[in-house]
Design a protein around this motif. Sequence first.
Motif, short mmCIF file in Angstrom:
data_model
loop_
_atom_site.label_atom_id
_atom_site.label_comp_id
_atom_site.label_asym_id
_atom_site.label_seq_id
_atom_site.Cartn_x
_atom_site.Cartn_y
_atom_site.Cartn_z
N GLY A 40 0.73 -1.24 -0.11
CA GLY A 40 0.15 -0.03 0.07
C GLY A 40 0.95 1.28 -0.11
N MET A 41 1.62 1.47 1.09
CA MET A 41 2.51 2.60 0.87
C MET A 41 3.49 2.69 -0.31
N TRP A 42 3.94 1.72 -0.67
CA TRP A 42 4.72 1.83 -1.68
C TRP A 42 4.00 2.29 -3.14
N THR A 43 3.01 1.56 -3.11
CA THR A 43 1.97 2.00 -4.35
C THR A 43 1.85 3.77 -4.15
N ILE A 44 1.33 4.41 -3.11
CA ILE A 44 1.14 5.68 -3.14
C ILE A 44 2.41 6.49 -3.48
N GLU A 45 3.57 6.06 -2.81
CA GLU A 45 4.93 6.75 -3.02
C GLU A 45 5.35 6.70 -4.45
N TRP A 46 4.98 5.38 -5.01
CA TRP A 46 5.66 5.25 -6.47
C TRP A 46 4.88 6.10 -7.42
N PHE A 47 3.71 6.56 -7.27
CA PHE A 47 2.73 7.45 -8.08
C PHE A 47 3.35 8.93 -7.97
N ALA A 48 3.89 9.14 -6.79
CA ALA A 48 4.59 10.69 -6.73
C ALA A 48 5.29 10.88 -7.85
N THR A 49 6.17 9.92 -8.35
CA THR A 49 7.12 10.22 -9.49
C THR A 49 6.67 10.91 -10.75
N SER A 50 5.63 10.64 -10.81
CA SER A 50 5.08 11.45 -12.22
C SER A 50 4.81 13.02 -11.72
N LEU A 51 4.72 13.46 -10.43
CA LEU A 51 4.45 14.77 -10.13
C LEU A 51 5.68 15.75 -10.34
N ILE A 108 -5.65 4.83 -7.08
CA ILE A 108 -6.93 3.80 -6.85
C ILE A 108 -6.62 2.81 -7.59
N ALA A 109 -6.36 2.97 -8.86
CA ALA A 109 -6.26 1.69 -9.80
C ALA A 109 -4.80 0.98 -9.34
N GLY A 110 -3.78 1.69 -8.96
CA GLY A 110 -2.79 0.81 -8.58
C GLY A 110 -2.97 -0.01 -7.40
N MET A 125 -3.57 6.89 7.00
CA MET A 125 -2.28 7.87 6.52
C MET A 125 -2.07 7.73 5.23
N MET A 126 -2.16 6.49 4.38
CA MET A 126 -2.28 6.61 3.02
C MET A 126 -3.15 7.42 2.33
N SER A 127 -4.26 7.48 3.06
CA SER A 127 -5.22 8.39 2.08
C SER A 127 -4.64 10.10 2.41
N VAL A 128 -4.21 10.47 3.59
CA VAL A 128 -3.55 11.56 3.81
C VAL A 128 -2.44 11.79 2.99
N ALA A 129 -1.68 11.07 2.50
CA ALA A 129 -0.28 10.91 1.70
C ALA A 129 -0.74 11.23 0.25
N ALA A 130 -1.82 10.62 -0.07
CA ALA A 130 -2.45 10.74 -1.54
C ALA A 130 -2.99 12.03 -1.54
N THR A 131 -3.77 12.64 -0.48
CA THR A 131 -4.18 13.82 -0.47
C THR A 131 -3.10 14.88 -0.62
N VAL A 132 -2.17 14.86 -0.07
CA VAL A 132 -0.64 15.49 -0.20
C VAL A 132 -0.22 15.67 -1.64
N GLN A 133 -0.49 14.56 -2.19
CA GLN A 133 0.05 14.73 -3.73
C GLN A 133 -0.87 15.53 -4.37
#
Length: 418
Positions: A40-51, A108-110, A125-133
């Motif tokens: 879960g956490m790696w999925t959230i963090e991985w997609f920050a790459t695109s930003l 979400i797809a990931g 906390m994963m939801s908060v991290a996604a919201t931060v992005q």
Amino acid sequence: MKLHVPFALRTLVGPWLVLPALGVEIATFLLRGLPWRGEGMWTIEWFATSLYLIGPLCAGAAAVDAARLTRPGNLHLAVAVPRPWRVYARAVAWCAVPLMILHLAVIIAGLLVGEVRQPSAGWAMMSVAATVQCFAILWFATLGSAIGRFANYLLAGLIGAASGYLLSYLVSDALDGEPRFRLLALGAATVTLLGRSYNSGYLLGQLTVFGLTSTLFLLTLVRIRSGVRLPSLTGAAAAMLAVVVVALAPAVLPAERRVDDPRPPSYCLGKDPEVCLYYEHRRYAELVEPHIRTLMNAAQENGYSAFVPQRIMEESQSYRPDPSQAKPLWLPAEVYEEGRYTLEDAAFFLLLPAHCDFLNGPTLTPEGYDEIFFSLLGTWLEIADGKPSHAPVEYRKLTPTEVSQALADLDRCQVGSD
């Protein structure tokens, strides 16, 4: 001014950015064989790459739209109205909101593709991290809008995008690894994050700073003097305050974005030995366990019982079992990226004394370590009908007694008995 979709598409650049952004998100999704699946956490963090690409592009597009709103002929839309900030806010929304929706949909797809069910970092906390992005996307858009109001629209996009790229390095962790609060530290993790969790104070600090400075960027308003666009008194104060907030945030907010969470694995299979993986890595059980069983059966059948522990437990970024109670198991990158795990991988990482200082710091490797280690590896693989693919030194097949002694020495981080 009420912007409808057709009108927004005809008059603004921002809404069209969703098309190249979709390409960036898809490329990020498919990169390196989807190694993040299941975590879960790696999925959230991985997609920050695109930003790191989408953010600056968003700033550039928002800058163009703001510049066009303040050019001669349109200036009355952003100056001669009771609440001029609302004009910019609408343009920013048309740029940022589609990108935020797209980015959240990809995350979400990931999570669905990885069948994430019990993330160790926790759904909250994963939801908060996604919201931060998502807030970061909004922040880039408001930053670009503030810049574009004072630039020629032909240059605004270049200046906005360049400013976004520059800030991505200055206020992220791209320059060094020193622990401090960094507003644009959004993730982009390329290795497993099991054993780590989010620092709630850090994430909430990011949300606060993003929200406050985005509002201040919107309030950076324009006044005309001798035909030149200048910030109003309120606008200048807002811009200065935004800079101060970003500059002072590291002094008052937490320095560590991630914290250790040394939980042992709980997804256990079989017996003699029991093999325990993390629940988020359960998809790898069919890949990993058969090789481990092959090694254990070969050891038991050939009298090398010292090779067989009572328990094997997967390591994480912060958890490593006591070698006297269980053998640690580390999954190499090839497991995540290629779905490849060999008999040699299994033997190598079960034998590796990763708890020893000489493998983790400046301490020199003891003389004779390579000969002992590769003799253990070669012996185990040989009795399992294999051999090392590469050995930097010559090795020999050890007797069961020698294996027992060598393993006991490595448990104590020694080479050879005293």
